[in-house]
Design a protein around this motif. Structure first.
Motif, mmCIF file in Angstrom:
data_model
loop_
_atom_site.group_PDB
_atom_site.id
_atom_site.type_symbol
_atom_site.label_atom_id
_atom_site.label_comp_id
_atom_site.label_asym_id
_atom_site.label_seq_id
_atom_site.Cartn_x
_atom_site.Cartn_y
_atom_site.Cartn_z
ATOM 1 N N ARG A 177 17.579 -6.648 4.284
ATOM 2 C CA ARG A 177 17.530 -5.769 5.273
ATOM 3 C C ARG A 177 17.651 -6.426 6.678
ATOM 4 N NH1 ARG A 177 12.440 -1.717 6.014
ATOM 5 N NH2 ARG A 177 11.560 -3.490 6.568
ATOM 6 N N ALA A 206 10.181 -6.814 -3.493
ATOM 7 C CA ALA A 206 9.794 -6.492 -2.130
ATOM 8 C C ALA A 206 10.377 -7.342 -1.183
ATOM 9 C CB ALA A 206 8.145 -6.732 -1.957
ATOM 10 N N ARG A 251 0.682 -4.477 -0.607
ATOM 11 C CA ARG A 251 0.971 -4.629 1.091
ATOM 12 C C ARG A 251 2.154 -4.687 1.600
ATOM 13 N NH1 ARG A 251 -1.829 -9.111 5.158
ATOM 14 N NH2 ARG A 251 -0.592 -8.221 7.148
ATOM 15 N N ALA A 252 3.256 -5.525 0.754
ATOM 16 C CA ALA A 252 4.491 -5.507 0.977
ATOM 17 C C ALA A 252 5.419 -4.177 0.901
ATOM 18 C CB ALA A 252 5.232 -6.543 0.066
ATOM 19 N N PHE A 253 5.065 -3.279 -0.201
ATOM 20 C CA PHE A 253 5.686 -2.016 -0.031
ATOM 21 C C PHE A 253 5.207 -1.127 0.714
ATOM 22 C CE2 PHE A 253 7.261 -3.967 -4.179
ATOM 23 C CZ PHE A 253 8.685 -3.744 -4.246
ATOM 24 N N PHE A 301 14.102 -6.883 -0.851
ATOM 25 C CA PHE A 301 14.305 -5.853 0.145
ATOM 26 C C PHE A 301 14.065 -6.168 1.451
ATOM 27 C CE2 PHE A 301 13.057 -2.151 2.584
ATOM 28 C CZ PHE A 301 14.220 -1.155 2.002
ATOM 29 N N ILE A 302 13.014 -7.083 1.919
ATOM 30 C CA ILE A 302 12.855 -7.091 3.109
ATOM 31 C C ILE A 302 14.022 -8.083 3.949
ATOM 32 C CG2 ILE A 302 11.250 -8.029 4.914
ATOM 33 C CD1 ILE A 302 9.114 -7.880 2.387
ATOM 34 N N GLU A 326 4.146 -1.706 3.509
ATOM 35 C CA GLU A 326 4.716 -2.069 5.193
ATOM 36 C C GLU A 326 6.145 -1.662 5.070
ATOM 37 O OE1 GLU A 326 2.280 -5.786 6.121
ATOM 38 O OE2 GLU A 326 4.304 -6.083 6.379
ATOM 39 N N ILE A 327 6.809 -1.826 3.716
ATOM 40 C CA ILE A 327 8.169 -1.182 3.891
ATOM 41 C C ILE A 327 8.204 0.343 4.010
ATOM 42 C CG2 ILE A 327 10.106 -0.772 2.152
ATOM 43 C CD1 ILE A 327 9.460 -3.577 1.045
ATOM 44 N N PRO A 387 -2.042 -11.752 0.217
ATOM 45 C CA PRO A 387 -0.930 -10.915 0.609
ATOM 46 C C PRO A 387 -0.147 -11.235 2.052
ATOM 47 C CG PRO A 387 -2.770 -9.631 0.695
ATOM 48 C CD PRO A 387 -3.032 -10.955 0.066
ATOM 49 N N PHE A 388 0.954 -11.140 2.142
ATOM 50 C CA PHE A 388 1.670 -11.624 3.279
ATOM 51 C C PHE A 388 1.809 -10.224 4.310
ATOM 52 C CE2 PHE A 388 4.685 -12.514 0.145
ATOM 53 C CZ PHE A 388 5.462 -11.588 0.287
ATOM 54 N N SER A 389 2.087 -10.523 5.703
ATOM 55 C CA SER A 389 2.759 -9.547 6.259
ATOM 56 C C SER A 389 4.160 -9.855 6.425
ATOM 57 C CB SER A 389 2.111 -9.457 7.678
ATOM 58 O OG SER A 389 3.159 -9.464 8.773
ATOM 59 N N ASN A 390 4.820 -8.428 6.050
ATOM 60 C CA ASN A 390 6.457 -8.687 6.018
ATOM 61 C C ASN A 390 7.204 -9.316 7.472
ATOM 62 O OD1 ASN A 390 6.045 -7.579 3.817
ATOM 63 N ND2 ASN A 390 6.929 -5.503 4.374
#
Lengths: 122, 901
Positions: free
Chosen positions: A24, A17, B690-692, A20-21, B694-695, A106-109
């Motif tokens: 990008r 994850a 959560r991460a995915f 990917f973030i 949001e993706i 969990p974090f926010s992207n």
């Protein structure tokens, strides 16, 4: 070339994850998934920023941070700490050891990206 | 004829009622503090007159008629004691008061280290000695009744004397209970009783004197003619038997000191030592008056009465035969007084002993002493005393029936005297000889008691009643030197002298020898010192004198013992009282006595006395004082060792508290770690989700990416669910809320099911089983057991690191238990981690295997619920687990194995 980040994390899905973030967003991402030789990897890759998990196999993220701060080459390196334990004492510990930023899973992207941008001026 | 039986009974009842009133008034006066006259020496002296029982009243005349002046010995003994040994009585009284003694048994027991055995022994001797005595009173009262009845010409049929005796016994028991245990206060002093006895003493003396005067001046016609009659009577020819004379005098002196009723009035009821001084001349005078007209009455009786008349009843029958009914009635009251006063006091004294030394210790032992707190004790004491009184009277009556009631009064009384005289050596030795020991006392008493039984009491019941005739004549088993009346082959002695001689000689010998060869305990030594040296240790110390300089030394000492403020207050008060300025009073004798008393509260009487004596320079410290000090020190050391034991107990309690606290702290740390672990395990999959998500929300993903990331979200959601399931499962198991579904099943089927559910068919793990050994019927929760097996097989699949993983499952049956071993061919679990694998969230390897680390913890809980166990098997070459299952699961499950974590 100020956008190289090293992610030290052991959960494969989380690595994927973050990878990917950040990719990008234009970062070049390296990953590493155990604590034993994490310090060596940081020194070898010399990234602009490190994302460091606390609960790693082999060695705790706190110990790694302590070593990094003790080493002249990485004393000022921006380090973003991630932890899934989320108690106040974890935040305190991270701050005392010199973490540049601390985030709870969990974090926010978006928040992660924002923190990274503020830690590494473009 | 006026004096019918009915009238007699009415007179008796009226008399008893009068005594009640007197006793009641006296007790009320004492309560209101107006009882000074109760303590007057005259009352004390008169109360001693219970020595003169019905035996003395009726029997002395009979005795004189049969054996001349020998009856005098019964008065001679006490007279000698009162006049010659009154200092001994003073010592007894002082000891009784300082030691708060309640009876003879208490005295002996207390002297010899508060020995319960001695108390019981003396109580038993006293009880047995009292039996014949009570019988004697019954007999005399009964005979006085029948004497009246015989004279009664109203032709009333003569009742069976035994029935009369029974009613007399019952009446006396009732009377004594009403008198002696009327008050619920079980205090040992009875003002009312003492006054009633004093009244009775006057009545009996007056009655006997009246009969005497009547006989001398009416019947005989004056002193001169009386003397002539005496000269003409058979008493004139009486010859003194030196042996009997001496023996009887010694015996009555001994009995005077040891009779429980004498101890009661002389020591227990004594309120003023000074009264003894008066009694020392007044009591012999009383005895003299009592004996004054004995011979005249006997002589006149012998002369006037028909030859078959009972001389024991002359006091009654002589006035009756002269038609002097009122005088006879008075005489009857005198005899009745003698009997009742003796019975009351004797029964009270004995009841005190029985309840204090026999009933109460037993009762306390059986009730565990719990009632001491609830205040039941008084009621129990009173009940115990009432029952004691009834039994004493009952046994007295029984003795009367057994002995046939035919023996002359005096000889029965002597049986009692000899029995009680057995206490004398231990008693006298105890107050004069510090070397006397408990063992010595027990040995002496034992020997004396046994000999008394053999030589006196049993033969007195009548030859053939208990001891058969041939034993009397030839000894038991034909052993001649054991004949009751001729011990050790010395025959020809008067049986009484024989018994007195042997019992007291061997008793004293045993006592002295026993004391010499044994050592006293510290408590005995201490008590010995306090008894023997009672005048040094008790309230009246020798008076000191000195000056102010010594006061200062005294003050320094007192401060050290009492503490500064208390000592200063004591000295200041005294100085103020003496009218002196400052804080140092003159060391007057009164002040020194006060100081000694205060000090003795802290350090013991002997030490206090020695310390004051040293400073005042008046006394050198004697060896006895030092011994007494040593004994006190021993007691204090015992006390301090008790304190030490208490403080050790405190340390132990503190240690336990500390341990409990540590355990709580550890539990708290464990709880924090557990919560932290749960947080981690929950947040990790949620992070990915959560991460995915949001993706996915962001646009611009190609379909492959979309599909892949949705798959990850799905997998992580499943992982999260499984984790929650495991947590709930574990929580239910640990709290014991789980419902077991017991049913019969075959082990092989359970394993088949588990193998399939663990996904072992995909070929990654080969499983070796021996089906034949698995055909075992079980009664258990098959689903839960299967859950355990699934876990173990899945673990082998995940963690076995062999290139071709093989899991071997082998089953062994051991009677009631089945063991199922799961052994794989991987590298196994490192030794240091083997203990940990069953803990929650413990994961041995670094590799991610999808589990949260709860599986084995759950397995352990399940097996505990099923009444079995699961453990790691070291040294099998690979990962190896052993599951033990009972063939028949027990529904009464043991507590869960791991509530501590």
């Amino acid at each position: 070339m100020g956008k190289r980040v090293l992610v030290i994390e052991d959960e494969p899905n989380i690595i994927e994850a973050i990878n990917f973030i950040l990719s990008r967003d234009g970062w070049s991402v390296d990953t590493h998934s155990n604590g034993h030789d994490a310090v060596d990897v940081v020194l070898a890759k010399a990234p602009n920023l490190v994302i460091l998990d606390v609960m790693l196999p082999g060695r705790s993220g706190y110990d790694i941070l302590k070593d990094l701060r003790a080493h002249p080459q990485t004393a000022d390196l921006p380090v973003l700490m991630l932890t899934a334990r989320g108690q106040n004492k974890d935040r305190d510990m991270a701050e005392r050891l010199g973490a540049s930023c601390f985030m709870t899973k969990p974090f926010s992207n978006a928040e992660v990206l924002e923190a990274l941008r503020s830690l590494v001026p473009q | 004829m006026i004096a019918t039986l009915n009238l007699l009974i009415a007179v008796c009842l009226g008399y008893v009622a009068l005594l009640f009133v007197v006793a009641f008034l006296a007790e009320r006066a004492a309560l209101r503090g107006r009882g000074a006259w109760l303590r007057s020496p005259v009352v004390y002296t008169l109360s001693l007159s219970i020595y003169c029982t019905a035996w003395t009243f009726y029997g002395a005349v009979g005795y004189a008629a049969r054996a001349g002046l020998e009856y005098l010995t019964i008065y001679l003994g006490p007279t000698l004691v009162m006049i010659g040994w009154w200092w001994l009585l003073r010592k007894l009284v002082r000891i009784g008061r300082t030691q708060r003694l309640t009876s003879v048994a208490d005295l002996v027991s207390s002297r010899y280290g508060k020995s319960p055995a001695l108390a019981i022994f003396v109580t038993v001797i006293a009880a047995m000695g009292l039996m014949p005595y009570i019988a004697l009173q019954l007999q005399s009262v009964t005979e006085s009744f029948t004497t009246f009845a015989r004279m009664d010409d109203s032709a009333m049929p003569l009742e069976d004397p035994r029935a009369i005796a029974f009613w007399v016994a019952a009446g006396l028991a009732l009377f004594t209970i009403l008198f002696g245990t009327r008050n619920l206060d079980a205090n040992e002093r009875h003002h009312g009783v003492v006054i009633a006895i004093a009244v009775e003493a006057v009545v009996k003396l007056f009655a006997l004197l009246a009969v005497g005067v009547f006989v001398v001046w009416w019947v005989a016609g004056g002193v001169g003619p009386m003397l002539e009659k005496i000269d003409a009577s058979p008493i004139r020819t009486w010859q003194m038997d030196g042996g009997r004379w001496a023996g009887l005098t010694i015996l009555s002196a001994a009995a005077f000191l040891t009779l429980p009723r004498m101890f009661q009035v002389m020591v227990v009821e004594n309120e003023d030592e000074g009264a003894l001084r008066t009694a020392s001349w007044a009591f012999p005078l009383y005895l003299m008056l009592m004996s004054l007209f004995v011979v005249p009455i006997a002589v006149v009786g012998l002369e006037m009465m028909p030859s078959g008349a009972n001389p024991d009843m002359f006091v009654l029958s002589v006035p009756l035969s002269q038609g002097q009914d009122m005088l006879a009635l008075l005489s009857f009251l005198g005899g009745f007084s003698s009997a009742t006063s003796m019975v009351i006091v004797a029964a009270i004294a004995l009841a005190t002993m029985l309840s204090n030394h026999l009933v109460m210790p037993l009762w306390l032992r059986f009730t565990g002493g719990g009632a001491v707190m609830s205040g039941d004790v008084r009621g129990v004491v009173i009940q115990a005393r009432r029952i004691s009184i009834i039994s004493v009277m009952g046994f007295g009556y029984l003795y009367y029936r057994l002995s046939g009631g035919g023996t002359a009064l005096a000889s029965i009384g002597l049986v009692s005297f000899v029995g009680l005289a057995q206490v004398l050596p231990a008693m006298m030795g105890g107050i004069f000889w510090r070397g006397a020991t408990r063992v010595g006392a027990l040995v002496g008493l034992g020997i004396g008691f046994a000999l008394w039984l053999w030589c006196m009491l049993l033969p007195s019941l009548g030859v053939g009643s208990i001891i058969p005739e041939h034993v009397m004549a030839h000894g038991p088993f034909g052993i001649g030197w054991l004949r009751p009346y001729a011990l050790f082959g010395i025959s020809g002695l008067d049986p009484l002298v024989h018994a007195i001689f042997w019992t007291l000689l061997l008793n004293t010998g045993g006592f002295v020898l026993g004391s010499l060869v044994t050592f006293p305990t510290p408590l005995e030594r201490l008590q010995g010192a306090q008894f023997v040296n009672v005048f040094q240790h008790s309230n009246n110390p020798q008076s000191w004198s000195g000056g102010i300089a010594q006061s200062e030394d005294l003050m320094v000492m007192a401060q050290r013992i009492l503490g500064a403020s208390e000592a200063q207050a004591l000295f200041q008060d005294e100085a103020a009282r003496q009218g002196l300025k400052g804080y140092l009073p003159e060391p007057t004798p009164d002040f020194l006595a006060l100081l000694e008393r205060r000090l003795s509260g802290s350090v013991g009487a002997a030490t206090a006395h020695a310390m004051v004596g040293q400073i005042m320079g008046a006394a050198t410290v004697s060896v006895e004082d030092l011994l007494a000090v040593a004994d006190e020190t021993a007691q204090m050391m015992e006390y301090s060792s008790q304190l030490e034991a208490k403080s050790e107990e405190l340390v132990r309690t503190a240690r336990q508290l500390r341990a409990a606290n540590e355990k709580l702290t550890k539990l708290s740390v464990q709880k924090d770690a557990f919560l932290s672990q749960i947080s981690h395990e929950l947040r990790t999959p949620m992070t990915s989700i959560r991460a995915f998500s949001e993706i996915l929300r962001d646009l611009g993903l190609n379909p492959d990416e979309q599909k892949k990331y949705a798959g990850i979200i799905h997998d992580e959601a499943i992982r999260l669910t499984r984790l929650l399931d495991d947590l709930l499962d574990l929580s239910v198991l640990e709290n014991g809320q789980v419902h077991l579904n017991l049913r019969s099943c075959v082990l092989a089927e359970v394993l088949d099911h588990a193998q399939a559910a663990a996904g072992a068919q995909d070929g990654t793990l080969r499983i070796r089983r021996r089906r034949i050994s698995e055909e075992v019927m079980l009664s258990t929760d098959a689903d839960r057991l299967s859950q355990v097996f699934i876990n173990l097989i899945a673990n082998a699949r995940k963690y076995c690191d062999a290139s071709a993983p093989v899991l071997t499952i082998s089953v062994r049956s051991d009677g009631a238990m089945l063991t199922v071993d799961f052994v794989d061919n991987g590298s196994g679990i490192p030794a240091e981690a083997q203990d940990m694998v069953f803990e929650k969230f413990s994961r041995v390897s670094d590799q991610k295997a999808g589990g949260a680390g709860l599986g084995l913890a759950i397995c352990r809980e399940i097996m505990a619920r099923l009444g079995g166990s699961i453990g790691y098997l070291p040294g099998q070459g690979g990962g190896a687990f052993r599951v033990s299952i009972p063939v028949q699961a027990d529904l009464a499950m043991p507590a869960p194995a791991s509530t501590q974590s």
